[in-house]
Design a protein around this motif. Sequence first.
Motif, mmCIF file in Angstrom:
data_model
loop_
_atom_site.group_PDB
_atom_site.id
_atom_site.type_symbol
_atom_site.label_atom_id
_atom_site.label_comp_id
_atom_site.label_asym_id
_atom_site.label_seq_id
_atom_site.Cartn_x
_atom_site.Cartn_y
_atom_site.Cartn_z
ATOM 1 N N ALA A 23 -15.852 20.244 3.998
ATOM 2 C CA ALA A 23 -16.805 19.465 4.798
ATOM 3 C C ALA A 23 -17.431 18.336 3.972
ATOM 4 C CB ALA A 23 -17.891 20.375 5.362
ATOM 5 N N ALA A 24 -17.624 18.561 2.700
ATOM 6 C CA ALA A 24 -18.197 17.524 1.834
ATOM 7 C C ALA A 24 -17.291 16.290 1.785
ATOM 8 C CB ALA A 24 -18.426 18.073 0.427
ATOM 9 N N HIS A 25 -16.023 16.464 2.142
ATOM 10 C CA HIS A 25 -15.054 15.364 2.153
ATOM 11 C C HIS A 25 -14.655 14.981 3.580
ATOM 12 C CE1 HIS A 25 -14.492 15.318 -2.191
ATOM 13 N NE2 HIS A 25 -14.631 16.633 -2.115
ATOM 14 N N GLY A 96 -5.459 8.275 2.971
ATOM 15 C CA GLY A 96 -5.210 9.713 2.921
ATOM 16 C C GLY A 96 -4.947 10.185 1.506
ATOM 17 N N PHE A 97 -4.183 9.394 0.781
ATOM 18 C CA PHE A 97 -3.879 9.706 -0.616
ATOM 19 C C PHE A 97 -5.172 9.741 -1.431
ATOM 20 C CE2 PHE A 97 -0.101 9.821 -3.364
ATOM 21 C CZ PHE A 97 -0.682 9.736 -4.622
ATOM 22 N N ARG A 102 -9.534 12.898 -4.081
ATOM 23 C CA ARG A 102 -10.959 13.173 -4.323
ATOM 24 C C ARG A 102 -11.290 14.634 -4.006
ATOM 25 N NH1 ARG A 102 -11.511 8.316 -1.498
ATOM 26 N NH2 ARG A 102 -12.271 9.428 0.351
ATOM 27 N N ALA A 103 -10.712 15.151 -2.926
ATOM 28 C CA ALA A 103 -11.037 16.499 -2.467
ATOM 29 C C ALA A 103 -10.403 17.588 -3.329
ATOM 30 C CB ALA A 103 -10.606 16.675 -1.009
ATOM 31 N N VAL A 108 -10.307 22.862 -6.236
ATOM 32 C CA VAL A 108 -9.932 23.699 -7.386
ATOM 33 C C VAL A 108 -11.179 24.224 -8.092
ATOM 34 C CG1 VAL A 108 -8.774 23.692 -9.638
ATOM 35 C CG2 VAL A 108 -7.676 22.600 -7.668
ATOM 36 N N ALA A 109 -12.200 23.386 -8.219
ATOM 37 C CA ALA A 109 -13.452 23.823 -8.847
ATOM 38 C C ALA A 109 -14.099 24.948 -8.039
ATOM 39 C CB ALA A 109 -14.414 22.637 -8.989
#
Length: 147
Positions: A23-25, A96-97, A102-103, A108-109
């Motif tokens: 959601a942050a992205h 999209g790339f 960014r996401a 992964v974090a």
Amino acid sequence: MAVIGRLSRLSRLIDAELARTFAAHGLDRASFDVLATLRRSDPPHRLTPAELMRASMVTSGAVTQRLDRLEERGLVTRTPNESDGRGVYVTLTEEGFALIDRALPDHVATEHRVLDALSAERREELAGTLRDLLESLGDVTDLSPRA
């Protein structure tokens, strides 16, 4: 009952953590999955809807809905398959790339944060145990190396 109950609770907690990250992205799990699958594919980062369907194990209708939403946002394009006029290719756009790039680190974090309580050795052991259980139930989609 204890194992199934804990797996169910853990699944809900992990899903909620991942949903916050997506959601942050401006994404949801389904959109993230499509973008990440295209990103993992070889350049030019394009696949057919059937390939996306196999990679995500959802119905063709679900893939179509996901692609419609992503295309409306300018994150993917659908272009005719040159060798088969009926087929199409789905390709990541520059936007999209950039979005998936960014996401992905945040995703992964989040995964690392969720698993912080386990040492690397215990993570490998758990991954192997879960793989064995999935395979015993007929799910053989895990392509990661055996731990």
